[in-house]
Write a protein that holds these residues in place. Structure first.
Motif, short mmCIF file in Angstrom:
data_model
loop_
_atom_site.label_atom_id
_atom_site.label_comp_id
_atom_site.label_asym_id
_atom_site.label_seq_id
_atom_site.Cartn_x
_atom_site.Cartn_y
_atom_site.Cartn_z
N ASP A 13 -6.66 7.31 0.73
CA ASP A 13 -6.02 8.22 1.99
C ASP A 13 -7.24 8.59 3.03
O ASP A 13 -7.02 9.43 3.44
N GLU A 14 -7.88 7.47 3.37
CA GLU A 14 -8.85 7.81 4.39
C GLU A 14 -8.40 6.91 5.65
O GLU A 14 -7.58 6.08 5.65
N VAL A 15 -9.08 7.25 6.67
CA VAL A 15 -8.91 6.44 7.92
C VAL A 15 -10.35 5.49 8.30
O VAL A 15 -11.20 6.28 8.17
N ASN B 7 -5.25 2.88 8.87
CA ASN B 7 -5.13 3.82 7.31
C ASN B 7 -5.68 2.72 6.38
O ASN B 7 -5.18 1.72 6.16
N ILE B 8 -6.60 3.33 5.74
CA ILE B 8 -7.40 2.31 4.64
C ILE B 8 -6.26 2.17 3.38
O ILE B 8 -5.51 3.28 3.04
N PRO B 9 -5.74 0.89 3.15
CA PRO B 9 -4.68 0.80 2.40
C PRO B 9 -4.90 1.29 0.91
O PRO B 9 -3.97 1.30 0.10
N ARG C 222 0.27 3.79 1.46
CA ARG C 222 0.13 4.58 2.66
C ARG C 222 1.30 4.12 3.51
O ARG C 222 1.47 4.70 4.80
N SER D 58 0.83 -1.14 0.12
CA SER D 58 0.15 -0.09 0.19
C SER D 58 1.03 1.25 -0.04
O SER D 58 1.88 1.33 0.76
N ARG E 232 -3.38 2.83 13.20
CA ARG E 232 -3.02 4.08 13.70
C ARG E 232 -3.22 3.77 15.36
O ARG E 232 -2.43 4.49 15.94
N LEU F 61 -0.15 -0.06 9.14
CA LEU F 61 -1.20 0.93 8.83
C LEU F 61 -2.07 1.06 10.00
O LEU F 61 -3.11 1.95 9.87
#
Lengths: 190, 243
Positions: free
Chosen positions: B149-151, B144-146, A155, A153, B214, B212
């Protein structure tokens, strides 16, 4: 500094000998410099960091003498907006998907939508990079990369290697755009 | 020794203007000559020759009183540049707490429905559990959604090594599940929302790297009258089980 008035009034009541005054001043300065630790952590986490490269996975681009000496490359990692505008060929640092406490350096090979011809450890011959993911590989042979753990990812990306600092002969900007793209990648648009 | 610390101080603050400098630790026995004691008082006394070097004996804190009389600097606010720096340091410290210890954030969406409302939830997130530290199966995590770019907020159903169903049992939104299982790879976890039919989770994008995650959701806080801790519903069986 902001707490200087409080510190001064609290410390004034104690002994005034040479020794006590020395320790009073010492602790005063230690506390004063400790207040700079949070801004430093913030800067290192979000703006830039200087780090040593460990291991041979980016040979010969980084650590070209990994098996001849203990010397390690010193690099500048730029972390501001590092997850945006990723391109093929960039050298990025990311949190290792196998171990979140380790940070890994690899080169981006494929972007979302690309079809990558994989290398041996990967179970399938071709891999499609899903949305929001990237395919990363090391330059060297000894590299644990997307051929082991698949596309990662975006991210996970924490920064980009923008400059090499330490071996003076190779110091300078990382010209990732001059690096030849890896063969066997059917590139989608972008 | 005192002159040593004084020279240190001069070295460490080379740019400080003398009119804003005051002794860092106000002590009556500072042996170096403070810059304030040499400043002329507002109304010069008749015997001006000895007023410069030593303060009058009936007031021991002579130099601080002189400074207040002269009105040269704000009392403890200091130089405006220093106020900005102090604000910056305070913000950085708060950010450190927010990012590494605890934080609070609004959450919305139907994916965790029996546990959280669709709208208006505020969650307390323990950042000490970031990267999946001490996270157990059954905990609710923010991650973090892979793929964008949201949580997101979901429940952990599998940790590295566990075997999980790849899709919804007894048919979810996408029809009957195949019932196949996978082993969660090392460094990953399997997260699924409580509301199976309205949740986009690991059944859609696969196992999520622990890097990822948090933090762990420990409470819902707003409105405060509905405060409740989020506890892990899984309990160890008390008695010996049959199987």
């Amino acid at each position: 500094m902001a707490a200087r008035w409080a510190w001064g009034s609290a410390a004034a009541g104690r002994g005034t000998g040479l020794r006590s005054r020395f320790f009073r001043h010492l602790s005063h300065y230690l506390i004063r410099y400790a207040t700079w630790i949070p801004p430093l952590i913030w800067f290192n986490a979000y703006v830039a960091e200087v780090t040593f490269i460990r291991g041979p996975s980016m040979y010969p681009f980084l650590n070209p003498h990994y098996n001849e000496s203990l010397r390690k490359d010193l690099c500048l990692v730029w972390k501001l907006y590092s997850q945006e505008g990723l391109r093929r060929g960039m050298v990025v640092t990311f949190r290792n998907p196998y171990d979140p406490n380790r940070t890994t350096v690899k080169r981006i090979v494929g972007l979302p939508g690309d079809v990558v011809k994989t290398k041996p450890p990967y179970p399938y011959e071709y891999a499609v990079v899903p949305e929001g993911h990237i395919w990363v590989e090391g330059d060297g042979d000894k590299s644990q990369d997307s051929n082991h753990y698949g596309p990662i990812s975006a991210r996970l990306v924490t920064g980009r290697i923008t400059h090499i600092l330490s071996p003076w002969d190779r110091a300078g900007r990382v010209r990732w755009w001059e690096h030849p793209l890896r063969a066997g990648v059917h590139r989608s648009a972008v | 020794m005192p002159s040593l610390t004084y020279n240190f101080r001069r070295l460490l603050r080379p740019g400080a203007l003398p009119r804003f400098v005051k002794p860092a630790i106000p002590s009556p026995k500072l042996s170096y000559s403070s810059p304030f004691s040499s400043s002329p008082p507002s109304s010069p006394p008749p015997s001006s020759t000895k007023a410069d070097s030593d303060p009058s004996p009936n007031e021991p804190n002579g130099d601080t009183k002189d400074r207040h009389k002269a009105g040269s600097a704000p009392s403890w606010l200091g130089h405006p540049f220093r106020v900005i720096l102090a604000t910056l340091k305070f913000v950085a410290f708060t950010h450190l707490l927010w990012e590494y210890v605890i934080s609070m954030a609004p959450a919305s969406g139907p994916s965790m429905l029996p546990t959280f409302e669709v709208l208006g939830e505020w969650l307390l997130v323990s950042k000490l559990h970031r990267f999946g530290r001490d996270v157990a199966v059954g905990d609710v995590v923010a991650y973090n959604i892979p793929i964008n770019d949201e949580v997101g907020v979901k429940r952990v159903l599998g940790l590295p090594g566990d075997y999980v169903l790849m899709d919804t049992p007894d048919g979810g939104v996408g029809g009957a599940g195949s019932g196949s299982m996978i082993q969660v790879p090392k460094g990953h976890c399997w997260i699924v929302g409580d509301n199976l039919v309205a949740s986009r989770d690991s059944r859609y994008f696969g196992p999520v790297p622990l890097a990822l995650i948090r933090g762990k959701v420990i409470a819902t806080v707003r409105p405060f009258s509905e405060f409740r801790w989020i506890v892990n519903p899984l309990r160890k069986a008390d008695g010996p089980s049959d199987d």
